[in-house]
Write a protein that holds these residues in place. Structure first.
Motif, PDB file in Angstrom:
ATOM      1  N   ALA A 169      13.622  22.886  20.021  1.00  0.00           N
ATOM      2  CA  ALA A 169      13.868  23.786  18.927  1.00  0.00           C
ATOM      3  C   ALA A 169      14.255  23.137  17.787  1.00  0.00           C
ATOM      4  O   ALA A 169      13.757  23.274  16.519  1.00  0.00           O
ATOM      5  CB  ALA A 169      14.888  24.696  19.079  1.00  0.00           C
ATOM      6  N   ALA A 170      14.700  21.905  17.884  1.00  0.00           N
ATOM      7  CA  ALA A 170      15.239  20.981  16.542  1.00  0.00           C
ATOM      8  C   ALA A 170      13.765  20.386  16.055  1.00  0.00           C
ATOM      9  O   ALA A 170      13.738  20.236  14.857  1.00  0.00           O
ATOM     10  CB  ALA A 170      16.178  19.787  17.131  1.00  0.00           C
ATOM     11  N   ARG A 171      13.001  20.176  17.068  1.00  0.00           N
ATOM     12  CA  ARG A 171      11.888  19.317  16.333  1.00  0.00           C
ATOM     13  C   ARG A 171      10.952  20.222  15.802  1.00  0.00           C
ATOM     14  O   ARG A 171      10.237  20.037  14.922  1.00  0.00           O
ATOM     15  CB  ARG A 171      11.202  18.674  17.715  1.00  0.00           C
ATOM     16  N   ALA A 172      10.833  21.644  16.534  1.00  0.00           N
ATOM     17  CA  ALA A 172       9.882  22.644  15.960  1.00  0.00           C
ATOM     18  C   ALA A 172      10.441  23.028  14.749  1.00  0.00           C
ATOM     19  O   ALA A 172       9.677  23.410  13.800  1.00  0.00           O
ATOM     20  CB  ALA A 172       9.847  23.875  17.004  1.00  0.00           C
ATOM     21  N   ALA A 173      11.780  23.302  14.363  1.00  0.00           N
ATOM     22  CA  ALA A 173      12.085  23.643  13.114  1.00  0.00           C
ATOM     23  C   ALA A 173      12.045  22.573  12.266  1.00  0.00           C
ATOM     24  O   ALA A 173      11.507  23.136  10.899  1.00  0.00           O
ATOM     25  CB  ALA A 173      13.804  23.924  13.166  1.00  0.00           C
ATOM     26  N   ALA A 174      11.942  21.426  12.501  1.00  0.00           N
ATOM     27  CA  ALA A 174      11.737  20.287  11.363  1.00  0.00           C
ATOM     28  C   ALA A 174      10.186  20.472  11.019  1.00  0.00           C
ATOM     29  O   ALA A 174       9.950  20.030   9.952  1.00  0.00           O
ATOM     30  CB  ALA A 174      11.848  18.885  12.075  1.00  0.00           C
ATOM     31  N   ALA A 175       9.114  20.809  12.166  1.00  0.00           N
ATOM     32  CA  ALA A 175       8.018  20.963  11.888  1.00  0.00           C
ATOM     33  C   ALA A 175       7.727  21.978  10.829  1.00  0.00           C
ATOM     34  O   ALA A 175       6.838  22.026   9.863  1.00  0.00           O
ATOM     35  CB  ALA A 175       7.117  21.063  13.058  1.00  0.00           C
ATOM     36  N   GLN A 176       8.313  23.171  11.169  1.00  0.00           N
ATOM     37  CA  GLN A 176       8.312  24.305  10.109  1.00  0.00           C
ATOM     38  C   GLN A 176       8.826  23.900   8.878  1.00  0.00           C
ATOM     39  O   GLN A 176       8.125  24.490   7.906  1.00  0.00           O
ATOM     40  CB  GLN A 176       9.113  25.448  10.739  1.00  0.00           C
ATOM     41  N   ARG A 177      10.017  23.343   8.656  1.00  0.00           N
ATOM     42  CA  ARG A 177      10.487  22.822   7.427  1.00  0.00           C
ATOM     43  C   ARG A 177       9.395  22.124   6.846  1.00  0.00           C
ATOM     44  O   ARG A 177       9.150  22.002   5.691  1.00  0.00           O
ATOM     45  CB  ARG A 177      11.581  22.152   7.568  1.00  0.00           C
ATOM     46  N   MET A 178       8.570  21.255   7.361  1.00  0.00           N
ATOM     47  CA  MET A 178       7.705  20.320   6.556  1.00  0.00           C
ATOM     48  C   MET A 178       6.499  21.114   6.294  1.00  0.00           C
ATOM     49  O   MET A 178       6.185  20.880   5.222  1.00  0.00           O
ATOM     50  CB  MET A 178       7.197  19.396   8.076  1.00  0.00           C
ATOM     51  N   MET A 179       6.236  22.224   6.998  1.00  0.00           N
ATOM     52  CA  MET A 179       4.904  23.162   6.599  1.00  0.00           C
ATOM     53  C   MET A 179       5.635  23.906   5.259  1.00  0.00           C
ATOM     54  O   MET A 179       4.800  24.139   4.391  1.00  0.00           O
ATOM     55  CB  MET A 179       4.618  24.096   7.677  1.00  0.00           C
ATOM     56  N   ASN A 180       6.742  24.164   5.494  1.00  0.00           N
ATOM     57  CA  ASN A 180       7.305  24.993   4.276  1.00  0.00           C
ATOM     58  C   ASN A 180       7.620  24.210   2.950  1.00  0.00           C
ATOM     59  O   ASN A 180       7.283  24.618   1.806  1.00  0.00           O
ATOM     60  CB  ASN A 180       8.810  25.423   4.411  1.00  0.00           C
ATOM     61  N   SER A 181       7.504  22.820   3.259  1.00  0.00           N
ATOM     62  CA  SER A 181       7.485  21.978   1.920  1.00  0.00           C
ATOM     63  C   SER A 181       6.011  21.739   1.372  1.00  0.00           C
ATOM     64  O   SER A 181       6.012  21.023   0.255  1.00  0.00           O
ATOM     65  CB  SER A 181       8.104  20.296   2.303  1.00  0.00           C
ATOM     66  N   MET A 182       4.947  22.016   2.048  1.00  0.00           N
ATOM     67  CA  MET A 182       3.604  22.128   1.411  1.00  0.00           C
ATOM     68  C   MET A 182       3.332  23.345   0.539  1.00  0.00           C
ATOM     69  O   MET A 182       3.982  24.230   0.616  1.00  0.00           O
ATOM     70  CB  MET A 182       2.641  22.119   2.514  1.00  0.00           C
ATOM     71  N   SER A 183       2.275  22.989  -0.265  1.00  0.00           N
ATOM     72  CA  SER A 183       1.858  24.088  -1.040  1.00  0.00           C
ATOM     73  C   SER A 183       1.228  24.783  -0.169  1.00  0.00           C
ATOM     74  O   SER A 183       0.755  24.841   0.833  1.00  0.00           O
ATOM     75  CB  SER A 183       0.811  23.491  -2.104  1.00  0.00           C
ATOM     76  N   ALA A 184       0.684  26.208  -0.604  1.00  0.00           N
ATOM     77  CA  ALA A 184      -0.098  27.490  -0.082  1.00  0.00           C
ATOM     78  C   ALA A 184      -1.190  26.788   0.472  1.00  0.00           C
ATOM     79  O   ALA A 184      -1.690  27.067   1.478  1.00  0.00           O
ATOM     80  CB  ALA A 184       0.038  28.563  -0.822  1.00  0.00           C
ATOM     81  N   GLU A 185      -1.901  26.000  -0.602  1.00  0.00           N
ATOM     82  CA  GLU A 185      -3.358  25.526  -0.101  1.00  0.00           C
ATOM     83  C   GLU A 185      -3.182  24.366   0.989  1.00  0.00           C
ATOM     84  O   GLU A 185      -4.228  24.781   1.827  1.00  0.00           O
ATOM     85  CB  GLU A 185      -3.925  25.124  -1.348  1.00  0.00           C
ATOM     86  N   GLN A 186      -2.149  23.512   0.777  1.00  0.00           N
ATOM     87  CA  GLN A 186      -2.374  22.920   2.028  1.00  0.00           C
ATOM     88  C   GLN A 186      -1.773  23.146   3.258  1.00  0.00           C
ATOM     89  O   GLN A 186      -2.255  22.839   4.486  1.00  0.00           O
ATOM     90  CB  GLN A 186      -1.111  21.720   1.596  1.00  0.00           C
ATOM     91  N   ARG A 187      -1.200  24.422   3.336  1.00  0.00           N
ATOM     92  CA  ARG A 187      -0.616  25.146   4.705  1.00  0.00           C
ATOM     93  C   ARG A 187      -1.797  25.877   5.039  1.00  0.00           C
ATOM     94  O   ARG A 187      -1.925  25.876   6.351  1.00  0.00           O
ATOM     95  CB  ARG A 187       0.432  26.118   4.345  1.00  0.00           C
ATOM     96  N   ALA A 188      -2.728  26.386   4.166  1.00  0.00           N
ATOM     97  CA  ALA A 188      -3.767  27.097   4.774  1.00  0.00           C
ATOM     98  C   ALA A 188      -4.779  26.199   5.144  1.00  0.00           C
ATOM     99  O   ALA A 188      -5.538  26.458   6.323  1.00  0.00           O
ATOM    100  CB  ALA A 188      -4.365  27.750   3.508  1.00  0.00           C
TER     101      ALA A 188
END
Length: 659
Positions: free
Chosen positions: A240-259
């Motif tokens: 969970a700690a690793r997955a939450a960090a991965a989600q925070r990484m995705m949140n740090s990207m722009s909407a275009e980058q996430r898509a």
């Protein structure tokens, strides 16, 4: 002939210059108490003083403030130097390389099919994710382009797994590409592991007993979990700690980058099963550990591109740094030095930082163990009598050094100036000339020998008989606590003076009585702990009249003792006590206040009290008034500097005490 290699080696010794002396004691309790005592005397609570000591550090070791600063510097550097779109950038570069290689191959063909394929390439979507998806069914003519495109799929799969599982990226790289038999077998094992993991977590989420299933899972797939979890809960915590960090990484990207990444994830290893399994895993982990930070983000703005795995590790590191900063701040209720994760501190800042934090934690424990603090009924932390004695010893030693340096005298450690035995004994110290207490000395020797020490007599066994003078003194120390004492920096010297005098009387002249009286708008009799912890309050008024009345009450209770009155003040009397018990204040000093103060002095003169007035500052009006009081009482006036206040008061007491 002697072998030159066996010549005598010469060594040079000098002070250690690589930081704090590694052979020195880890901390100095007396120095720690001096710092705490000074902060308490300046108005801090004992808890605040202890926290301030831990924040500043001690004996050249870094304190919590310095460690926190280094944590925030590392956090700043991590965000300033890196950016998290490295995987996208690498995929774009690989895609462009594949397209360039394919176009070059098609350019050498003179056929309608080659022109049609060129049109296909020109019509690819503008976003990277869409282009990679469209090319999934493309029949590459260039072998280089085909291999480069497969490298994109392999890269995506490795990076996605590297986000969740430590070390798996390197293991996959060593097994070859997805197109090889070894690579395909490795990918199938990973898919099987993810299926087993999701099944395990699904049963755990339903509340079923997963002990046997967990053991079987670790036997089959344990090499992917270097954290070595011991049960399902520990496995969930790590994932969970690793997955939450991965989600925070995705949140740090722009909407275009996430898509783009979401689109590319479907192409990992050329099989959507990996993306689907990881999505299911993330959903289960978020449900099992909702307390993890799944919504945070980081502001990465540097030039160094990080892959998805690296970026996730960077987000994990940011989370660890934030947790360390909170632990080092010690600002939450119930905070303790033991809360600091020393392993994480070592990883983030190195072993020296962890050693400094460990030393501070040991210092805090030692201060608590030695009963230097006690809890008040309201739950606040107070200095214990032992702590006050420790502070008093230090302050009195400083005062004695000043007296010795000024007058050529030294601390004789006598309890009295020769005379009657008090009935008490104490351990012998260098410079003592009193008679030995033979019974206590022999008893100490026998007790030591019973413990296994076969020496007949040791200097540590010796106790001496304390004596006291035949005359006793009743001493009242009247200290000004008006706001000007705080504003002019006289607050701490006043308290140190009271502490030194109290220590001297309580240890050397135990037959004497000391009363501490504070006077601001009103006067009151206080004990030492109350005076040391007294906070300055902005309220005008110097009620010496009330203080003199209280001093008379205290001295009247000791009619067999020689009365001594010591007054420390920095301002003219501006208040006096009315018959109804209320304080009258006026500035400039009212004639009624001056008359009442003189009347209070006359009552003490009738008791044959000895007076000394210690005047702080250079107020000519105060000095003139106090000189008139001293002449009226047959006393003396001393105008010391702040550093010499304690020495002057103690010297005056000793002078009057010894006649």
């Amino acid at each position: 002939m002697a072998d030159p290699r066996r010549r005598r080696r010469r060594y040079a010794y000098g002070p250690y210059v690589g930081g704090p002396d590694p052979l020195a004691p880890p901390y100095d309790i007396r120095a720690a108490m001096d710092q705490i005592g000074r902060d308490v005397m300046e108005g801090s609570s004992p808890r605040q003083a202890l926290q301030e000591l831990l924040r500043r550090g001690l004996d050249g070791r870094r304190g919590l403030d310095d460690l926190t600063r280094r944590v925030w510097e590392r956090r700043r550097d991590l965000q300033r130097d890196n950016r998290i779109d490295g995987t996208l950038q690498e995929v774009r570069e690989l895609l462009q390389r594949a397209l360039d290689a394919e176009r070059e191959a098609l350019g050498h063909e003179d056929s309608d099919d080659a022109r049609f394929r060129e049109m296909q390439l020109d019509a690819l979507p503008s976003d990277t994710g869409g282009s990679v998806r469209e090319l999934g069914e493309y029949d590459w003519r260039s072998s280089e382009a085909r291999e480069t495109y497969q490298e994109i799929r392999d890269l995506l799969g490795r990076e996605m797994l590297d986000q969740r599982f430590e070390g798996m990226k390197q293991a996959l790289e060593s097994m070859g590409r997805n197109a090889t038999p070894e690579g395909r077998a490795a990918r199938e094992r990973i898919n099987a592991m993810l299926d087993d993991l999701n099944d395990l977590l699904d049963r755990h989420a339903r509340g079923e007993d997963t002990t046997e299933q967990f053991a079987e899972f670790m036997r089959s797939h344990g090499e992917h979990f270097p954290e070595n979890p011991q049960n399902t809960d520990e496995l969930v915590d790590a994932l969970a700690a690793r997955a939450a960090a991965a989600q925070r990484m995705m949140n740090s990207m722009s909407a275009e980058q996430r898509a783009e990444l979401a689109e590319l994830a479907q192409q990992a290893f050329g099989d959507p099963r990996l993306s689907q399994s990881l999505a299911r895993l993330d959903a289960q982990l978020q449900g099992l550990r909702p307390g993890e930070d799944w919504s945070g983000e980081g502001d990465f703005r540097g030039e160094n591109p990080m892959g998805m795995g690296e970026a996730t590790r960077a987000m994990e590191e940011l989370g660890q740094l934030d947790a360390l900063a909170e632990q080092l701040a010690q600002s939450y209720p119930g905070a303790r030095m033991e809360d600091i994760d020393l392993d994480a501190l070592t990883e983030m800042l190195g072993p020296e930082a962890a050693a400094d934090a460990r030393t501070l934690a040991e210092l805090e424990r030692e201060l608590q163990r030695q009963d230097l603090f006690r809890r008040a009924p309201d739950g606040s932390l107070l200095l214990s009598p032992k702590a006050l004695r420790t502070l008093g010893q230090s302050v009195l030693r400083d005062v004695a050094d000043r007296i010795s340096g000024r007058q050529g005298q030294r601390d004789t450690r006598r309890a009295g100036a020769a005379g009657d035995a008090t009935g008490a004994t104490r351990p012998w110290a260098f410079g003592d000339t009193q008679a030995w207490s033979v019974p206590r000395t022999l008893l100490n020797a026998q007790l030591r020998r019973a413990g296994g020490d076969d020496r007949a007599l040791d200097v540590s066994d010796v106790e001496i008989v304390e004596t006291e003078q035949r005359t006793r003194a009743a001493v009242t120390l009247l200290v000004d606590t008006s706001w000007s004492m705080v504003a002019e920096g006289r607050w701490v010297p006043m308290k140190r003076t009271a502490l030194a005098l109290h220590q001297l009387i309580s240890t050397r002249f135990r037959g004497d009585d000391l009363s501490l009286i504070t006077f601001g708008r009103h006067a009151q009799t206080v004990d030492l702990a109350e005076l040391i912890g007294l906070e300055g309050v902005y309220r005008q008024g110097t009620n010496l009249h009330h203080a003199l009345l209280l001093a008379r009450e205290r001295l009247a209770a000791r009619p067999d003792a020689t009365p001594v009155v010591l007054v420390v003040t920095d301002g003219e009397p501006t208040a006096h006590l009315e018959p109804d018990g209320e304080a009258f204040f006026d500035y400039p000093p009212s004639p009624y206040t001056l008359r009442a103060t003189v009347d209070g002095l006359d009552r003490l003169i009738g008791m044959d009290a000895a007076f000394t007035f210690f005047v702080l500052g250079d107020d000519p009006g105060l000095l003139s008034f106090v000189n008139r009081l001293a002449r009226r009482a047959g006393g003396r006036v001393v105008q010391p500097d702040l550093d010499g206040l304690g020495a002057e008061v103690v010297s005056d007491y000793l002078r009057r005490r010894t006649g």
